[in-house]
Design a protein around this motif. Structure first.
Motif, PDB file in Angstrom:
ATOM      1  N   ASN A 109      98.258  37.838  57.808  1.00 29.12           N
ATOM      2  CA  ASN A 109      97.348  38.080  58.925  1.00 29.12           C
ATOM      3  C   ASN A 109      97.414  39.502  59.478  1.00 29.12           C
ATOM      4  O   ASN A 109      96.736  39.803  60.450  1.00 29.12           O
ATOM      5  CB  ASN A 109      97.640  37.098  60.065  1.00 29.12           C
ATOM      6  N   LEU A 110      98.223  40.360  58.889  1.00 26.37           N
ATOM      7  CA  LEU A 110      98.299  41.735  59.385  1.00 26.37           C
ATOM      8  C   LEU A 110      97.128  42.510  58.813  1.00 26.37           C
ATOM      9  O   LEU A 110      96.931  42.564  57.598  1.00 26.37           O
ATOM     10  CB  LEU A 110      99.615  42.402  58.970  1.00 26.37           C
ATOM     11  N   GLU A 111      96.349  43.087  59.692  1.00 25.54           N
ATOM     12  CA  GLU A 111      95.170  43.832  59.255  1.00 25.54           C
ATOM     13  C   GLU A 111      95.590  45.230  58.794  1.00 25.54           C
ATOM     14  O   GLU A 111      96.238  45.965  59.538  1.00 25.54           O
ATOM     15  CB  GLU A 111      94.177  43.942  60.414  1.00 25.54           C
ATOM     16  N   LEU A 112      95.251  45.556  57.565  1.00 27.05           N
ATOM     17  CA  LEU A 112      95.542  46.879  57.020  1.00 27.05           C
ATOM     18  C   LEU A 112      94.245  47.660  56.903  1.00 27.05           C
ATOM     19  O   LEU A 112      93.193  47.090  56.603  1.00 27.05           O
ATOM     20  CB  LEU A 112      96.221  46.754  55.652  1.00 27.05           C
ATOM     21  N   HIS A 113      94.332  48.951  57.155  1.00 17.17           N
ATOM     22  CA  HIS A 113      93.159  49.830  57.109  1.00 17.17           C
ATOM     23  C   HIS A 113      93.335  50.796  55.943  1.00 17.17           C
ATOM     24  O   HIS A 113      94.007  51.828  56.081  1.00 17.17           O
ATOM     25  CB  HIS A 113      93.005  50.571  58.437  1.00 17.17           C
ATOM     26  N   PHE A 114      92.749  50.448  54.820  1.00 13.94           N
ATOM     27  CA  PHE A 114      92.913  51.240  53.607  1.00 13.94           C
ATOM     28  C   PHE A 114      91.919  52.392  53.562  1.00 13.94           C
ATOM     29  O   PHE A 114      90.737  52.210  53.826  1.00 13.94           O
ATOM     30  CB  PHE A 114      92.745  50.360  52.360  1.00 13.94           C
ATOM     31  N   ARG A 115      92.447  53.560  53.207  1.00 15.21           N
ATOM     32  CA  ARG A 115      91.618  54.735  52.950  1.00 15.21           C
ATOM     33  C   ARG A 115      92.412  55.675  52.057  1.00 15.21           C
ATOM     34  O   ARG A 115      93.583  55.426  51.758  1.00 15.21           O
ATOM     35  CB  ARG A 115      91.188  55.412  54.247  1.00 15.21           C
ATOM     36  N   GLU A 116      91.781  56.753  51.641  1.00 15.18           N
ATOM     37  CA  GLU A 116      92.442  57.706  50.756  1.00 15.18           C
ATOM     38  C   GLU A 116      93.582  58.416  51.490  1.00 15.18           C
ATOM     39  O   GLU A 116      93.446  58.751  52.662  1.00 15.18           O
ATOM     40  CB  GLU A 116      91.388  58.725  50.281  1.00 15.18           C
ATOM     41  N   LEU A 117      94.687  58.618  50.772  1.00 14.77           N
ATOM     42  CA  LEU A 117      95.846  59.290  51.372  1.00 14.77           C
ATOM     43  C   LEU A 117      96.413  60.307  50.393  1.00 14.77           C
ATOM     44  O   LEU A 117      96.766  59.957  49.263  1.00 14.77           O
ATOM     45  CB  LEU A 117      96.925  58.260  51.740  1.00 14.77           C
ATOM     46  N   GLU A 118      96.492  61.555  50.830  1.00 15.46           N
ATOM     47  CA  GLU A 118      97.108  62.611  50.019  1.00 15.46           C
ATOM     48  C   GLU A 118      98.600  62.581  50.343  1.00 15.46           C
ATOM     49  O   GLU A 118      99.021  62.868  51.464  1.00 15.46           O
ATOM     50  CB  GLU A 118      96.470  63.963  50.337  1.00 15.46           C
ATOM     51  N   VAL A 119      99.412  62.211  49.363  1.00 16.30           N
ATOM     52  CA  VAL A 119     100.827  61.894  49.571  1.00 16.30           C
ATOM     53  C   VAL A 119     101.655  63.132  49.921  1.00 16.30           C
ATOM     54  O   VAL A 119     102.529  63.065  50.793  1.00 16.30           O
ATOM     55  CB  VAL A 119     101.396  61.166  48.333  1.00 16.30           C
TER      56      VAL A 119
ATOM     57  N   GLU B 136      97.769  54.501  56.057  1.00 17.72           N
ATOM     58  CA  GLU B 136      98.676  55.596  56.401  1.00 17.72           C
ATOM     59  C   GLU B 136      99.639  55.216  57.514  1.00 17.72           C
ATOM     60  O   GLU B 136     100.835  55.532  57.453  1.00 17.72           O
ATOM     61  CB  GLU B 136      97.871  56.840  56.801  1.00 17.72           C
ATOM     62  N   ASP B 137      99.153  54.523  58.536  1.00 19.31           N
ATOM     63  CA  ASP B 137     100.021  54.143  59.652  1.00 19.31           C
ATOM     64  C   ASP B 137     101.135  53.212  59.195  1.00 19.31           C
ATOM     65  O   ASP B 137     102.284  53.350  59.604  1.00 19.31           O
ATOM     66  CB  ASP B 137      99.214  53.469  60.764  1.00 19.31           C
ATOM     67  N   ARG B 138     100.803  52.258  58.339  1.00 19.69           N
ATOM     68  CA  ARG B 138     101.815  51.308  57.870  1.00 19.69           C
ATOM     69  C   ARG B 138     102.798  51.967  56.897  1.00 19.69           C
ATOM     70  O   ARG B 138     103.985  51.649  56.898  1.00 19.69           O
ATOM     71  CB  ARG B 138     101.158  50.079  57.243  1.00 19.69           C
ATOM     72  N   LEU B 139     102.303  52.915  56.085  1.00 21.37           N
ATOM     73  CA  LEU B 139     103.230  53.642  55.209  1.00 21.37           C
ATOM     74  C   LEU B 139     104.129  54.562  56.029  1.00 21.37           C
ATOM     75  O   LEU B 139     105.286  54.780  55.676  1.00 21.37           O
ATOM     76  CB  LEU B 139     102.475  54.419  54.134  1.00 21.37           C
ATOM     77  N   GLU B 140     103.619  55.068  57.147  1.00 26.12           N
ATOM     78  CA  GLU B 140     104.479  55.851  58.049  1.00 26.12           C
ATOM     79  C   GLU B 140     105.556  54.951  58.647  1.00 26.12           C
ATOM     80  O   GLU B 140     106.707  55.369  58.796  1.00 26.12           O
ATOM     81  CB  GLU B 140     103.657  56.507  59.155  1.00 26.12           C
ATOM     82  N   GLN B 141     105.214  53.705  58.946  1.00 26.17           N
ATOM     83  CA  GLN B 141     106.209  52.746  59.438  1.00 26.17           C
ATOM     84  C   GLN B 141     107.288  52.510  58.380  1.00 26.17           C
ATOM     85  O   GLN B 141     108.477  52.449  58.698  1.00 26.17           O
ATOM     86  CB  GLN B 141     105.492  51.432  59.797  1.00 26.17           C
ATOM     87  N   VAL B 142     106.895  52.412  57.115  1.00 30.94           N
ATOM     88  CA  VAL B 142     107.849  52.256  56.015  1.00 30.94           C
ATOM     89  C   VAL B 142     108.802  53.448  55.973  1.00 30.94           C
ATOM     90  O   VAL B 142     110.024  53.293  55.950  1.00 30.94           O
ATOM     91  CB  VAL B 142     107.107  52.113  54.663  1.00 30.94           C
TER      92      VAL B 142
END
Length: 193
Positions: free
Chosen positions: A29-39, A77-83
């Motif tokens: 149920n966690l909503e993820l917002h996918f978009r392009e991310l330059e790593v 991006e926000d969730r990967l920043e949390q990681v």
């Protein structure tokens, strides 16, 4: 006494937030917002975010990135920043002064497609071999004698890391030896299926 109450209330707030995130992740149920991310630029920003704290602890944080762009076509991006925040918080907590932490990224192949590997390596104390199979479980603490203090975690960080990486159709693994540090390795597909 007021400071202790304040610190504990902040810790309880983090615990509740982490539990809610984890419950949403596990229930889908966690909503993820996918978009392009330059790593590369993302990881440089994460390195800058931790620069003051690492300097304060006399720990160096370096970033080793490949030439050219590393692109995730679909990432939150926000969730990967949390990681990254959870992994770097742990690395800083377990790395002594005058040691270092390294963030590294590379292009890889994963399940027949292009992927990005991100590694966070520290020169910390390491995780005992008997604890490694359990570190991604809720509330599991490899260092049972350590007190977390005001800035300590909730015991949910690595479980959240695992679930967020899996929500990106990736994997996370760990290598560690006592006295030689720890490396967390995240594999993220460039395109979700």
């Amino acid at each position: 006494m007021a400071q202790v109450i304040h610190d504990e209330s902040l810790r309880m707030g983090r615990l509740v937030k982490d539990l809610l995130d984890l419950a949403k992740l596990e229930n889908g149920n966690l909503e993820l917002h996918f978009r392009e991310l330059e790593v590369n630029s993302f990881l440089k920003r994460i390195q800058r975010k931790f620069a003051a704290l690492s300097k304060e602890n006399d720990i160096s944080i370096t970033c080793i990135l490949p030439e050219g762009d590393l692109l995730l076509e679909q990432a939150d991006e926000d969730r990967l920043e949390q990681v990254m925040t959870n992994l770097l918080d742990n690395a800083l907590r377990h790395t002594p002064a005058h040691a270092g932490i390294e963030i590294k990224a590379s292009k890889e192949q994963y399940k027949g497609g292009d992927a990005v590997r991100i590694e966070i390596s520290d020169q910390g104390y390491g995780i005992p071999a008997e604890d490694l199979p359990y570190i991604f479980e809720r509330f599991y603490k490899a260092d049972k004698a350590r007190t977390r203090g005001a800035s300590g975690g909730t015991g949910l960080g690595l479980s959240i890391v695992k679930n967020l990486v899996e929500a990106h159709q990736g994997t996370v693994s760990v290598r560690s030896q006592i006295g030689q540090g720890t490396t967390f390795s995240i594999m993220l597909p460039c395109r979700l299926t």
